[in-house]
Write a protein that holds these residues in place. Sequence first.
Motif, PDB file in Angstrom:
ATOM      1  N   SER A  77       0.858  -1.179   0.000  1.00 18.09           N
ATOM      2  CA  SER A  77       0.000   0.000   0.000  1.00 18.09           C
ATOM      3  C   SER A  77       0.890   1.223   0.000  1.00 18.09           C
ATOM      4  O   SER A  77       1.976   1.213   0.570  1.00 18.09           O
ATOM      5  N   GLY A  78       0.428   2.279  -0.659  1.00 16.76           N
ATOM      6  CA  GLY A  78       1.241   3.477  -0.702  1.00 16.76           C
ATOM      7  C   GLY A  78       0.551   4.600  -1.443  1.00 16.76           C
ATOM      8  O   GLY A  78      -0.471   4.399  -2.110  1.00 16.76           O
TER       9      GLY A  78
ATOM     10  N   ALA B 278      -5.007  -0.363   0.033  1.00 17.75           N
ATOM     11  CA  ALA B 278      -5.303  -1.784   0.229  1.00 17.75           C
ATOM     12  C   ALA B 278      -5.342  -2.182   1.702  1.00 17.75           C
ATOM     13  O   ALA B 278      -6.256  -2.898   2.141  1.00 17.75           O
ATOM     14  N   ILE B 279      -4.364  -1.751   2.486  1.00 15.75           N
ATOM     15  CA  ILE B 279      -4.298  -2.175   3.885  1.00 15.75           C
ATOM     16  C   ILE B 279      -5.450  -1.550   4.679  1.00 15.75           C
ATOM     17  O   ILE B 279      -6.076  -2.200   5.522  1.00 15.75           O
ATOM     18  N   PHE B 280      -5.761  -0.306   4.389  1.00 18.86           N
ATOM     19  CA  PHE B 280      -6.913   0.342   5.032  1.00 18.86           C
ATOM     20  C   PHE B 280      -8.205  -0.376   4.672  1.00 18.86           C
ATOM     21  O   PHE B 280      -9.044  -0.658   5.541  1.00 18.86           O
ATOM     22  N   GLU B 281      -8.403  -0.677   3.378  1.00 24.54           N
ATOM     23  CA  GLU B 281      -9.628  -1.339   2.937  1.00 24.54           C
ATOM     24  C   GLU B 281      -9.770  -2.716   3.583  1.00 24.54           C
ATOM     25  O   GLU B 281     -10.866  -3.110   3.999  1.00 24.54           O
ATOM     26  N   MET B 282      -8.656  -3.468   3.654  1.00 29.08           N
ATOM     27  CA  MET B 282      -8.704  -4.775   4.303  1.00 29.08           C
ATOM     28  C   MET B 282      -9.086  -4.632   5.773  1.00 29.08           C
ATOM     29  O   MET B 282      -9.938  -5.370   6.291  1.00 29.08           O
ATOM     30  N   SER B 283      -8.470  -3.673   6.471  1.00 28.50           N
ATOM     31  CA  SER B 283      -8.729  -3.481   7.897  1.00 28.50           C
ATOM     32  C   SER B 283     -10.182  -3.077   8.141  1.00 28.50           C
ATOM     33  O   SER B 283     -10.863  -3.635   9.013  1.00 28.50           O
ATOM     34  N   PHE B 284     -10.666  -2.130   7.369  1.00 29.14           N
ATOM     35  CA  PHE B 284     -12.046  -1.675   7.531  1.00 29.14           C
ATOM     36  C   PHE B 284     -13.028  -2.805   7.232  1.00 29.14           C
ATOM     37  O   PHE B 284     -13.999  -3.019   7.978  1.00 29.14           O
ATOM     38  N   GLY B 285     -12.788  -3.534   6.141  1.00 32.89           N
ATOM     39  CA  GLY B 285     -13.676  -4.636   5.784  1.00 32.89           C
ATOM     40  C   GLY B 285     -13.721  -5.717   6.839  1.00 32.89           C
ATOM     41  O   GLY B 285     -14.788  -6.267   7.156  1.00 32.89           O
ATOM     42  N   ALA B 286     -12.559  -6.040   7.414  1.00 37.02           N
ATOM     43  CA  ALA B 286     -12.505  -7.083   8.437  1.00 37.02           C
ATOM     44  C   ALA B 286     -13.184  -6.627   9.724  1.00 37.02           C
ATOM     45  O   ALA B 286     -13.878  -7.419  10.387  1.00 37.02           O
ATOM     46  N   ILE B 287     -12.995  -5.367  10.113  1.00 40.23           N
ATOM     47  CA  ILE B 287     -13.664  -4.843  11.313  1.00 40.23           C
ATOM     48  C   ILE B 287     -15.181  -4.913  11.138  1.00 40.23           C
ATOM     49  O   ILE B 287     -15.910  -5.310  12.054  1.00 40.23           O
TER      50      ILE B 287
ATOM     51  N   ASP C  73      -2.704   3.568  11.970  1.00 37.90           N
ATOM     52  CA  ASP C  73      -2.760   5.026  11.997  1.00 37.90           C
ATOM     53  C   ASP C  73      -2.897   5.569  10.584  1.00 37.90           C
ATOM     54  O   ASP C  73      -2.693   4.864   9.596  1.00 37.90           O
ATOM     55  N   MET C  74      -3.255   6.829  10.495  1.00 31.51           N
ATOM     56  CA  MET C  74      -3.539   7.442   9.197  1.00 31.51           C
ATOM     57  C   MET C  74      -2.303   7.555   8.319  1.00 31.51           C
ATOM     58  O   MET C  74      -2.395   7.473   7.094  1.00 31.51           O
ATOM     59  N   ARG C  75      -1.127   7.739   8.934  1.00 32.55           N
ATOM     60  CA  ARG C  75       0.095   7.815   8.131  1.00 32.55           C
ATOM     61  C   ARG C  75       0.326   6.499   7.409  1.00 32.55           C
ATOM     62  O   ARG C  75       0.627   6.483   6.219  1.00 32.55           O
ATOM     63  N   SER C  76       0.208   5.387   8.110  1.00 36.06           N
ATOM     64  CA  SER C  76       0.413   4.084   7.472  1.00 36.06           C
ATOM     65  C   SER C  76      -0.652   3.803   6.423  1.00 36.06           C
ATOM     66  O   SER C  76      -0.359   3.241   5.370  1.00 36.06           O
ATOM     67  N   PHE C  77      -1.892   4.185   6.706  1.00 40.36           N
ATOM     68  CA  PHE C  77      -2.983   3.886   5.778  1.00 40.36           C
ATOM     69  C   PHE C  77      -2.902   4.708   4.483  1.00 40.36           C
ATOM     70  O   PHE C  77      -3.219   4.211   3.407  1.00 40.36           O
ATOM     71  N   PHE C  78      -2.471   5.975   4.592  1.00 40.01           N
ATOM     72  CA  PHE C  78      -2.633   6.871   3.445  1.00 40.01           C
ATOM     73  C   PHE C  78      -1.346   7.527   2.927  1.00 40.01           C
ATOM     74  O   PHE C  78      -1.327   7.980   1.783  1.00 40.01           O
ATOM     75  N   ASP C  79      -0.307   7.605   3.719  1.00 41.39           N
ATOM     76  CA  ASP C  79       0.884   8.351   3.311  1.00 41.39           C
ATOM     77  C   ASP C  79       2.120   7.480   3.089  1.00 41.39           C
ATOM     78  O   ASP C  79       2.887   7.726   2.164  1.00 41.39           O
ATOM     79  N   ASN C  80       2.346   6.514   3.950  1.00 40.13           N
ATOM     80  CA  ASN C  80       3.560   5.700   3.857  1.00 40.13           C
ATOM     81  C   ASN C  80       3.467   4.627   2.784  1.00 40.13           C
ATOM     82  O   ASN C  80       2.370   4.159   2.438  1.00 40.13           O
ATOM     83  N   PHE C  81       4.608   4.183   2.305  1.00 38.53           N
ATOM     84  CA  PHE C  81       4.707   2.965   1.506  1.00 38.53           C
ATOM     85  C   PHE C  81       4.846   1.809   2.501  1.00 38.53           C
ATOM     86  O   PHE C  81       5.826   1.736   3.244  1.00 38.53           O
ATOM     87  N   GLU C  82       3.857   0.922   2.536  1.00 34.36           N
ATOM     88  CA  GLU C  82       3.805  -0.154   3.525  1.00 34.36           C
ATOM     89  C   GLU C  82       3.611  -1.497   2.827  1.00 34.36           C
ATOM     90  O   GLU C  82       3.298  -1.552   1.628  1.00 34.36           O
ATOM     91  N   ILE C  83       3.758  -2.571   3.612  1.00 35.58           N
ATOM     92  CA  ILE C  83       3.451  -3.906   3.079  1.00 35.58           C
ATOM     93  C   ILE C  83       3.059  -4.819   4.239  1.00 35.58           C
ATOM     94  O   ILE C  83       3.745  -4.887   5.256  1.00 35.58           O
ATOM     95  N   ASN C  84       1.923  -5.482   4.104  1.00 33.26           N
ATOM     96  CA  ASN C  84       1.420  -6.432   5.096  1.00 33.26           C
ATOM     97  C   ASN C  84       1.172  -7.779   4.438  1.00 33.26           C
ATOM     98  O   ASN C  84       0.948  -7.856   3.225  1.00 33.26           O
ATOM     99  N   ALA C  85       1.181  -8.814   5.250  1.00 30.32           N
ATOM    100  CA  ALA C  85       0.765 -10.145   4.806  1.00 30.32           C
ATOM    101  C   ALA C  85      -0.527 -10.504   5.535  1.00 30.32           C
ATOM    102  O   ALA C  85      -0.671 -10.223   6.729  1.00 30.32           O
ATOM    103  N   VAL C  86      -1.466 -11.113   4.821  1.00 31.93           N
ATOM    104  CA  VAL C  86      -2.743 -11.530   5.398  1.00 31.93           C
ATOM    105  C   VAL C  86      -2.794 -13.052   5.360  1.00 31.93           C
ATOM    106  O   VAL C  86      -2.490 -13.671   4.331  1.00 31.93           O
TER     107      VAL C  86
END
Length: 476
Positions: free
Chosen positions: A303-304, A311-320, A413-426
């Motif tokens: 995500s970035g 992607a990571i925000f959408e996954m988190s919101f959908g799972a919640i 946090d909002m920085r990870s969801f919308f500003d940073n280049f991140e990568i998660n495994a599900v």
Amino acid sequence: MLWLTIVLILFIFQVATILLIEFRYPEKTVAWLLILFILPIIGFVMYYFVAKEYRQRKIVRRKGFRILDEMQRAIARNQDKLDTLSEAAGYEILQQPRLLGLLFNMPGAPITKHNEIEVLSNVEAAYAEMLEAIARAKHHVHFEFYTIRDDAVGRQFRDALVRKAGEGVRVRIIYDGIGSYKLTAGYVESLKQAGAEVHCFLPPLFAFFDKRLNYRNHRKIVVVDGKVGFLGGINIGDEYLGRDPHLGYWRDTHLRLEGDSVYYLQQTFLNDWEFVSRQKLSDPLLFPEHDCPEGKPVQILPSGPDVQFDAIFEMSFGAIAAARRRIWITTPYFIPDRSIMIGLKTAAVSGVDVRILLPGVPDSRIVYYATLSYIKELMQAGVKFYMYRKGFIHSKTFLVDGLLASAGTANMDMRSFFDNFEINAVFFDKKTIDRLERDFQQDMKDSDEIVMAQFEKRSRWQRGKEVLARLLSPLF
């Protein structure tokens, strides 16, 4: 009076500019308006250089999708896309077709099924496994971290990479300009002299004048020979072994992967590599065949700000939204946007067991105070908070029922969801979810629950700091 009129017009222009550009992100808008009111001219100059919307850069966005198409053709020869989850395996997520549909439709992030997973909850063991994998490298080592230190741990990894480069292995290294701002020129030069290729992701001075200083590559990726991959919360530095006298013991979660999922770690690294080096790599040996049998399903979610889908925000919101029994979150930085707040409150009021585990010892005061500002509202809805007392907890894990578990580099946090280049495994298999659940339960034993009556005794001075930190938190 003329000069007052000019000043007022300039101020209105500055306010209007921020409102027009940032209207999609109310929290960020409020933060910048606060800075503008405190520092009328300087604040707008800061906004101009720091807050440029990355997604508006069409050249970068098109480049990312072009690389994706090219890498997909190489990956398609080797990986087996998981179009359906086996009923026989008993995956709980099959009972949530909407969430499953969301995950299946994540752009460029299929769920793959030929994978082996190892959860590494001990930093020393994680370092040992990464060093062992590097020592066995035959073709290439790809090494990308937000923070690399020139200290004992950093030099241990430098020496390992220098040895491999001397053996003719292609060593490619990316470090973030902000996260590794203390990295010495001598450290980098020693790697280059050995034959390693080293690049900085958005050097601070360049990023400032190019108006991208607010964007950081927070990823931690190691790929060895295209077959073994690592990602998670651990950077390269002594503090991760508990050698920081302020933070003490460091608790983190890292992952070792083999199989199809490594192709997507590789793909993410190559995207970043072309961005920093202008080199487009397409060697088939970057995506070798593997002998990993059909095993655990894994989805790699990069995500970035260079793509349109968070992607990571959408996954988190959908799972919640899909949770029925529990939502367990471990995060060092908890600064949710309004939608995540509402999702967690709604889940807790509905009877879902929502627990959030935070550091008791902060590494950032402004983030710590901002985090505290969210606690009362969520506790009133039934969310339980815990403060880790054993040291500093840096794990980023997310468990929802038996549906899925996620771990990686993104904070809640909002920085990870919308500003940073991140990568998660599900993850979706029971064994991995159970392992992360056991880790969470152990961390809770090493934590203290926040009690509302005690929490309400905070001084007015501290509450004032929390309000200010919350207003500014979208920028940090």
